[in-house]
Design a protein around this motif. Sequence first.
Motif, PDB file in Angstrom:
ATOM      1  N   ARG A   1       0.784  -1.116   0.069  1.00 11.95           N
ATOM      2  CA  ARG A   1      -0.064   0.018  -0.116  1.00 11.95           C
ATOM      3  C   ARG A   1       0.845   1.469   0.109  1.00 11.95           C
TER       4      ARG A   1
ATOM      5  N   ASP B   1       0.203  -5.918  -7.079  1.00 11.00           N
ATOM      6  CA  ASP B   1      -0.342  -4.619  -6.876  1.00 11.00           C
ATOM      7  C   ASP B   1       0.766  -3.359  -7.184  1.00 11.00           C
TER       8      ASP B   1
ATOM      9  N   SER C   1      -0.044  -0.577 -10.271  1.00 12.24           N
ATOM     10  CA  SER C   1       0.327   0.869  -9.981  1.00 12.24           C
ATOM     11  C   SER C   1       1.193   1.551 -10.725  1.00 12.24           C
TER      12      SER C   1
END
Length: 258
Positions: free
Chosen positions: A134, A171, A175
């Motif tokens: 994240r 992920d 991105s």
Amino acid sequence: MNNYHTHTKRCQHAEGSVMDYALQAKKEKSSVLGMSDHTPLPDGRWPHMRMALSELEEYIAEIEAAAEALPELRILKGVECEWSPEYIGFYQEELLGKHSFDYLIGAVHWFPHHGEWLYIGDADTPPRLVSYARHMAKTIESGLFTFIAHPDGFGLGYNQWDENARACSLDIIASAEACALPLEINGYGLRKKKVTSPTGALRRPYPLDEFWQLASGTKIQAVCNSDAHKPSDLFSSVDQARALAEEFSVPVIDPFER
């Protein structure tokens, strides 16, 4: 061959001055040298691995002096940065604005997890790996950086390849692909001591073959750097990093090629 990930003794875990690296670049017939020591931070966070804010002017002056002394070598002024919202003003207004830095490298050495900052080597459980991914996504999406250093550096702490490592990697790749931001294949990881997986097999902490295999077939572009911590390593492992990119059909670019 050029290198854009280069550290000096100011970061407290490397050797050499800007001029030492510039002379090495000239010796090896490089046309461009990117200096990118760990940026100072306005709040003094993580002082053991970066120059102090009071050293920034000296760092800039040293780069400019080397560029004047060796006009045949293009020396770029950069720093390697951690992302956090409170640093946006410093990066934009001070480094890119007032001091006219040529580039900023985005990197995650520290990531927030449940209210505290953890070192990348502590990304050793699935929940911590999620927090790392994240934070890496936010770093990528900030729009501040020319490329992302060692995106698969989570391998320092998470020592197995499983569904969690795969999800984390996907992920990060998604991105970077969405933001059209190059990812670095890092030569320093190729030179680091190998780590032991749960099966007892030895592997390098990063770059991870599995990560770059996932990048294959996407729009991801790679930047290959040595991440030099001493002048003699200015171009160490770059050929090996390029070979890894070729193995997985990931195109390599020079972000500052004229």
